[in-house]
Design a protein around this motif. Structure first.
Motif, PDB file in Angstrom:
ATOM      1  N   ASN A 111       0.876  -1.178   0.000  1.00  0.00           N
ATOM      2  CA  ASN A 111       0.000   0.000   0.000  1.00  0.00           C
ATOM      3  C   ASN A 111       0.914   1.230   0.000  1.00  0.00           C
ATOM      4  O   ASN A 111       1.560   1.522   1.000  1.00  0.00           O
ATOM      5  CB  ASN A 111      -0.888  -0.010   1.250  1.00  0.00           C
ATOM      6  N   SER A 114       0.175   3.940   2.937  1.00  0.00           N
ATOM      7  CA  SER A 114       0.134   3.637   4.379  1.00  0.00           C
ATOM      8  C   SER A 114       0.991   4.626   5.161  1.00  0.00           C
ATOM      9  O   SER A 114       2.027   5.072   4.664  1.00  0.00           O
ATOM     10  CB  SER A 114       0.732   2.266   4.653  1.00  0.00           C
ATOM     11  N   THR A 143      -0.655  -1.533  -4.710  1.00  0.00           N
ATOM     12  CA  THR A 143      -2.114  -1.370  -4.846  1.00  0.00           C
ATOM     13  C   THR A 143      -2.456  -0.010  -5.440  1.00  0.00           C
ATOM     14  O   THR A 143      -1.756   0.981  -5.220  1.00  0.00           O
ATOM     15  CB  THR A 143      -2.834  -1.535  -3.490  1.00  0.00           C
ATOM     16  N   GLU A 144      -3.558   0.005  -6.176  1.00  0.00           N
ATOM     17  CA  GLU A 144      -3.960   1.248  -6.839  1.00  0.00           C
ATOM     18  C   GLU A 144      -5.167   1.886  -6.172  1.00  0.00           C
ATOM     19  O   GLU A 144      -5.500   3.030  -6.441  1.00  0.00           O
ATOM     20  CB  GLU A 144      -4.273   0.964  -8.314  1.00  0.00           C
ATOM     21  N   SER A 145      -5.836   1.142  -5.334  1.00  0.00           N
ATOM     22  CA  SER A 145      -7.004   1.697  -4.635  1.00  0.00           C
ATOM     23  C   SER A 145      -7.287   0.823  -3.417  1.00  0.00           C
ATOM     24  O   SER A 145      -6.726  -0.275  -3.287  1.00  0.00           O
ATOM     25  CB  SER A 145      -8.224   1.681  -5.557  1.00  0.00           C
ATOM     26  N   ALA A 146      -8.153   1.315  -2.548  1.00  0.00           N
ATOM     27  CA  ALA A 146      -8.568   0.506  -1.398  1.00  0.00           C
ATOM     28  C   ALA A 146      -9.247  -0.765  -1.922  1.00  0.00           C
ATOM     29  O   ALA A 146      -9.941  -0.732  -2.950  1.00  0.00           O
ATOM     30  CB  ALA A 146      -9.524   1.301  -0.527  1.00  0.00           C
ATOM     31  N   ASN A 147      -9.032  -1.861  -1.252  1.00  0.00           N
ATOM     32  CA  ASN A 147      -9.619  -3.180  -1.581  1.00  0.00           C
ATOM     33  C   ASN A 147      -9.046  -3.846  -2.832  1.00  0.00           C
ATOM     34  O   ASN A 147      -9.543  -4.881  -3.262  1.00  0.00           O
ATOM     35  CB  ASN A 147     -11.156  -3.115  -1.681  1.00  0.00           C
ATOM     36  N   GLY A 172      -4.940  -1.847   8.426  1.00  0.00           N
ATOM     37  CA  GLY A 172      -6.012  -1.851   7.429  1.00  0.00           C
ATOM     38  C   GLY A 172      -5.629  -2.715   6.239  1.00  0.00           C
ATOM     39  O   GLY A 172      -6.454  -3.444   5.685  1.00  0.00           O
ATOM     40  N   MET A 173      -4.372  -2.649   5.865  1.00  0.00           N
ATOM     41  CA  MET A 173      -3.888  -3.437   4.732  1.00  0.00           C
ATOM     42  C   MET A 173      -3.891  -4.931   5.105  1.00  0.00           C
ATOM     43  O   MET A 173      -4.278  -5.785   4.305  1.00  0.00           O
ATOM     44  CB  MET A 173      -2.467  -2.959   4.409  1.00  0.00           C
ATOM     45  N   GLY A 213       2.575   1.127   8.501  1.00  0.00           N
ATOM     46  CA  GLY A 213       1.353   1.896   8.739  1.00  0.00           C
ATOM     47  C   GLY A 213       1.511   2.926   9.843  1.00  0.00           C
ATOM     48  O   GLY A 213       2.631   3.229  10.269  1.00  0.00           O
ATOM     49  N   ASP A 216       0.354  -0.146  13.327  1.00  0.00           N
ATOM     50  CA  ASP A 216       0.948  -1.487  13.185  1.00  0.00           C
ATOM     51  C   ASP A 216       0.741  -2.348  14.426  1.00  0.00           C
ATOM     52  O   ASP A 216       1.652  -3.040  14.885  1.00  0.00           O
ATOM     53  CB  ASP A 216       2.449  -1.385  12.879  1.00  0.00           C
TER      54      ASP A 216
HETATM   55  N1  LIG Z   1      -3.571   2.272  -3.273  1.00  0.00           N
HETATM   56  C1  LIG Z   1      -4.421   2.589  -2.296  1.00  0.00           C
HETATM   57  N2  LIG Z   1      -5.070   3.768  -2.313  1.00  0.00           N
HETATM   58  C2  LIG Z   1      -5.908   4.121  -1.319  1.00  0.00           C
HETATM   59  N3  LIG Z   1      -6.182   3.332  -0.243  1.00  0.00           N
HETATM   60  C3  LIG Z   1      -5.566   2.150  -0.177  1.00  0.00           C
HETATM   61  C4  LIG Z   1      -4.657   1.716  -1.193  1.00  0.00           C
HETATM   62  N4  LIG Z   1      -4.195   0.491  -0.840  1.00  0.00           N
HETATM   63  C5  LIG Z   1      -4.794   0.167   0.314  1.00  0.00           C
HETATM   64  N5  LIG Z   1      -5.616   1.157   0.725  1.00  0.00           N
HETATM   65  C6  LIG Z   1      -6.437   1.231   1.949  1.00  0.00           C
HETATM   66  O1  LIG Z   1      -5.804   2.115   2.863  1.00  0.00           O
HETATM   67  C7  LIG Z   1      -6.267   1.825   4.172  1.00  0.00           C
HETATM   68  C8  LIG Z   1      -5.228   2.167   5.226  1.00  0.00           C
HETATM   69  O2  LIG Z   1      -4.048   1.474   4.933  1.00  0.00           O
HETATM   70  P1  LIG Z   1      -3.027   0.915   5.987  1.00  0.00           P
HETATM   71  O3  LIG Z   1      -3.693   0.170   7.059  1.00  0.00           O
HETATM   72  O4  LIG Z   1      -2.011   0.202   5.194  1.00  0.00           O
HETATM   73  O5  LIG Z   1      -2.316   2.226   6.574  1.00  0.00           O
HETATM   74  P2  LIG Z   1      -2.597   3.101   7.863  1.00  0.00           P
HETATM   75  O6  LIG Z   1      -4.031   3.371   8.022  1.00  0.00           O
HETATM   76  O7  LIG Z   1      -1.687   4.262   7.758  1.00  0.00           O
HETATM   77  O8  LIG Z   1      -2.041   2.199   9.030  1.00  0.00           O
HETATM   78  P3  LIG Z   1      -2.764   1.596  10.330  1.00  0.00           P
HETATM   79  O9  LIG Z   1      -3.928   0.801   9.819  1.00  0.00           O
HETATM   80  O10 LIG Z   1      -1.715   0.747  10.979  1.00  0.00           O
HETATM   81  O11 LIG Z   1      -3.166   2.760  11.166  1.00  0.00           O
HETATM   82  C9  LIG Z   1      -6.602   0.357   4.166  1.00  0.00           C
HETATM   83  O12 LIG Z   1      -7.906   0.184   4.680  1.00  0.00           O
HETATM   84  C10 LIG Z   1      -6.544  -0.067   2.690  1.00  0.00           C
HETATM   85  O13 LIG Z   1      -7.734  -0.706   2.313  1.00  0.00           O
END
Ligand SMILES: Nc1ncnc2c1ncn2[C@@H]1O[C@H](COP(=O)(O)OP(=O)(O)OP(=O)(O)O)[C@@H](O)[C@H]1O
Length: 530
Positions: A111, A114, A143-147, A172-173, A213, A216
Motif C-alpha cells: 500500500n 500507508s 495497490t492502486e485503490s482501497a480493496n 487496514g492493509m 502503517g 501497526d
Molecule cells: N492504493 C491505495 N489507495 C488508497 N487506499 C488504499 C490503497 N491500498 C490500500 N488502501 C487502503 O488504505 C487503508 C489504510 O491502509 P493501511 O492500514 O495500510 O495504513 P494506515 O491506516 O496508515 O495504518 P494503520 O492501519 O496501521 O493505522 C486500508 O484500509 C486499505 O484498504
C-alpha cells in the motif's frame, strides 16, 4: 538464504564439526540438523599467518538485538583447504533443502499510501534485498485503490503458485489481505460465510506483515516490535503463528472479519469522528480521542456472551501470550466452534442467563461508555501492554471489556492505565470476560444507516461537549471493527480458533537466549572466496 535457528541444541546429533578460522581465532564450529552451533574458541592468534592457504566461507545469519528486533549479520569463516570448504557448503545446502517451512515464492502487496507513505521505500530498500539473499522469488503488486489486494486475492490469484502472502502497510492493509484470503478459502470450499454458526475452513497460506502503517498494532502484538527487517526475517525463516479471527454478523448476514479490536461506544465514536478528519493525518486520532472523551457519551443496550472454558484462563490472570503459548495450545485442543445449536435468542426481560446448544450464555444489560472485544492484546508502541494485556492470539476466545457509565474523571483514569503498568480492569465500573461468542443489541431499535462522515458543525460539537449526558441523533454508536466502521449496532460475533497463520512466532519471552541465538541466512548462494 536463511538457514535456520543458530543456537546450541545439546540433544541434536552433530552433522559436521571442524576447526575453522574466525578473525584471528581458531574456533570449533559444529553443524547439527537444524542449526549451526555456536563456535567455541580454541586458540587466539595475533595475526593470521600469510602462509595459511585460507579459503573463506561467508555466512549470513539473524541475531536478536534489543526490544525483540532481529538483524541480519554476516560472518566469514576461513578454512584451510578446498575439500573442507566443499564439505561445509554441501552439508549446509543439503540441510537447507530439507527446510520445507521456508517460503520460496511470495505474493507481495504494497500500500503506497500507508502511514507516512514510505511502504514502497521500506519494501525496496530494506526487505527486497533480504528476500533476494534468501533466494525467495516475489510477485509484487503496488495497490492502486482501497480493496485492490482483497479483491485480487478473492478472485484472480492462483494460490497454488505461492507459499505465502505478504502485505506492506498497516493494520487496514492486513485486514484487506485477511478478508481476501479467508473469503477465497471459504468460497473455494463452498462454505457460506453468511451463517454465523458455520465452522470456517482454515487458510492454507501464511500471511506476512511488513509494518509501514500508522499504528501497526497486529505486527507489534505478534512479533513484539514494528520493525520491517525483523518481520522480513521472520518470513524468511518460515515462522508460523496461528491466529484467531472473529466473524461479525448482523441478522444472518456476514459483515466483516476482525482480528484485533471490536469497539462500540468510545472507540467507535473516535473512529467515526477521525474518519471525518482524514485531512489532519495521524494527529486526527488524538484530536478525535480528546473530543470523544469530552462528549462523554454512553449507550444503553444488552450484551450476551458465551464464556470461554475454564482451562483458557481469564483476562486478569497475568499469563501473557508468548511464543509456543500453552493457553493457545489448550484452545486449539478445545476445538473450533462447538457443534450443536449455536443459535442464540436474546434473553427474556429479567433473565441474566440463557442456555443454547453450546453452553450457558450470560446476559448483561446496562449503560456503557465502551464495549470492547480484544482478540489479541492490541499492544502498540503507544500502549505497550495493550487493551487487554493477557489476551491470547490463538486460543479461540476474545476478551470482552464492558466499561459502564462512570464519571469523566474515572473514565480518564481508566484510559490512562492503558499507557502505564496499572491494571485498567481494577475499577468498579469495568468488567472483563473471556468469551467464545457474544452479541450486542442496542436499547433503541437499530436503524441501518449510512454513517455520516461529513464534518459536524462547530456549534454542535460545542453542544455535545457541554451537555451532561449527550446522546447522538440515533441513540447508538458505531462498531469500530479493526479500524473500519460497521453500519450496524446489533451484531453477533463468533471467534474462529486459529483460522489463519502468520509468518511470526509470537512475542518471545525475555532475553535468555539473546547472546546465544543465531540464525544462519546464506545457503545455496554461499559466497566462497579462494
Ligand atoms: N492504493 C491505495 N489507495 C488508497 N487506499 C488504499 C490503497 N491500498 C490500500 N488502501 C487502503 O488504505 C487503508 C489504510 O491502509 P493501511 O492500514 O495500510 O495504513 P494506515 O491506516 O496508515 O495504518 P494503520 O492501519 O496501521 O493505522 C486500508 O484500509 C486499505 O484498504
Amino acid at each position: 538464504m536463511l538457514i535456520s535457528e543458530f543456537f546450541i541444541m545439546v540433544n541434536q546429533p552433530t552433522l559436521l564439526s571442524s576447526q575453522l578460522f574466525y578473525e584471528n581465532r581458531v574456533v570449533e564450529v559444529t553443524l547439527n540438523r537444524v542449526m549451526l552451533g555456536l563456535w567455541k574458541e580454541i586458540e587466539t592468534r595475533r595475526k593470521r599467518s600469510a602462509s595459511f592457504n585460507c579459503i573463506s566461507k561467508d555466512v549470513s545469519y539473524t541475531e536478536r538485538t534489543k526490544h525483540h528486533c532481529w538483524r541480519c549479520k554476516d560472518i566469514i569463516f576461513h578454512c584451510l583447504d578446498k575439500a573442507q570448504r566443499q564439505q561445509w557448503v554441501q552439508t549446509i545446502n543439503n540441510q537447507l533443502s530439507l527446510l520445507s517451512i521456508r517460503p520460496k515464492r511470495l505474493l507481495v502487496y504494497i500500500n503506497p499510501y500507508s502511514g507516512k507513505q514510505r511502504g514502497k521505500w521500506i519494501y525496496e530498500q530494506r526487505v527486497a534485498p533480504l528476500f533476494s539473499r534468501a533466494s525467495i522469488s516475489t510477485d509484487v503488486i503496488v495497490t492502486e485503490s482501497a480493496n485492490h489486494a482483497r479483491d485480487h486475492l478473492k478472485t484472480e490469484v492462483d494460490l497454488k503458485q505461492c507459499d505465502g502472502v505478504v502485505c506492506v502497510g498497516g493494520d487496514g492493509m492486513f485486514s484487506e489481505v485477511v478478508h481476501g484470503l479467508v473469503s477465497r478459502t471459504q468460497s473455494d470450499s463452498r462454505v457460506d460465510q453468511n451463517q454465523p454458526n458455520q465452522d470456517l475452513v482454515p487458510c492454507a497460506l501464511r500471511i506476512g506483515i511488513i509494518p509501514a502503517g500508522s499504528t501497526d498494532c497486529i505486527c507489534y502484538s505478534t512479533t513484539g516490535t514494528n520493525d520491517p527487517v525483523t518481520s522480513a526475517l521472520h518470513i524468511i525463516m518460515g515462522d508460523s503463528q496461528p491466529m484467531d479471527v472473529c466473524s461479525v454478523h448482523h441478522n444472518n448476514t456476514f459483515l466483516r472479519y476482525s482480528v484485533s479490536l471490536l469497539g462500540y461506544g468510545f472507540y467507535g465514536d473516535v473512529l467515526t469522528d477521525s474518519e471525518r478528519k482524514r485531512w489532519m493525518g495521524p494527529s486526527r486520532y488524538d484530536f478525535s480521542g480528546l473530543k470523544t472523551f469530552l462528549t462523554h457519551q454512553y449507550y444503553e443496550g444488552t450484551v450476551a456472551f458465551l464464556p470461554a472454558k475454564d482451562n483458557l484462563g481469564n483476562p486478569r490472570d497475568k499469563i501473557k501470550c508468548r511464543t509456543r503459548c500453552h493457553i493457545c495450545e489448550q484452545g486449539a485442543n478445545n476445538g473450533q466452534l462447538l457443534s450443536g445449536d449455536h443459535v442464540y435468542k436474546m434473553a427474556e426481560e429479567n433473565s441474566d442467563e440463557e442456555t443454547s446448544g453450546d453452553g450457558v450464555w450470560r446476559v448483561i444489560r446496562g449503560k456503557f461508555l465502551a464495549i470492547n472485544a480484544a482478540c489479541m492484546s492490541c499492544a502498540c508502541p503507544r500502549s505497550p501492554r495493550g487493551l487487554s494485556p493477557y489476551a491470547h492470539l490463538a486460543d479461540g476466545t476474545t476478551d470482552l471489556i464492558l466499561v459502564r457509565k462512570a464519571s469523566r474523571l474515572d473514565f480518564l483514569r481508566h484510559l490512562i492505565r492503558h499507557t502505564n503498568k496499572d491494571d485498567q480492569f481494577d475499577m468498579s465500573f469495568v468488567e472483563v470476560h473471556r468469551v467464545r461468542r457474544f452479541r450486542f443489541a442496542p436499547k433503541h431499535s437499530n436503524v441501518i444507516s449510512e454513517v455520516d462522515l461529513s464534518e459536524t458543525s462547530g456549534k454542535k460539537i460545542c453542544n455535545q461537549v457541554c451537555t451532561a449526558h449527550p446522546n447522538n441523533d440515533t441513540g447508538h454508536s458505531n462498531w469500530n471493527c479493526d479500524g473500519e466502521i460497521l453500519p450496524h449496532a446489533d451484531i453477533q460475533v463468533s471467534v474462529h480458533c486459529q483460522l489463519i497463520r502468520l509468518f511470526a512466532r509470537g512475542v518471545e519471552r525475555g532475553t535468555t537466549f539473546d547472546t546465544y541465538t543465531w540464525s544462519v541466512i546464506e545457503g545455496s548462494n554461499l559466497s566462497w572466496q579462494a
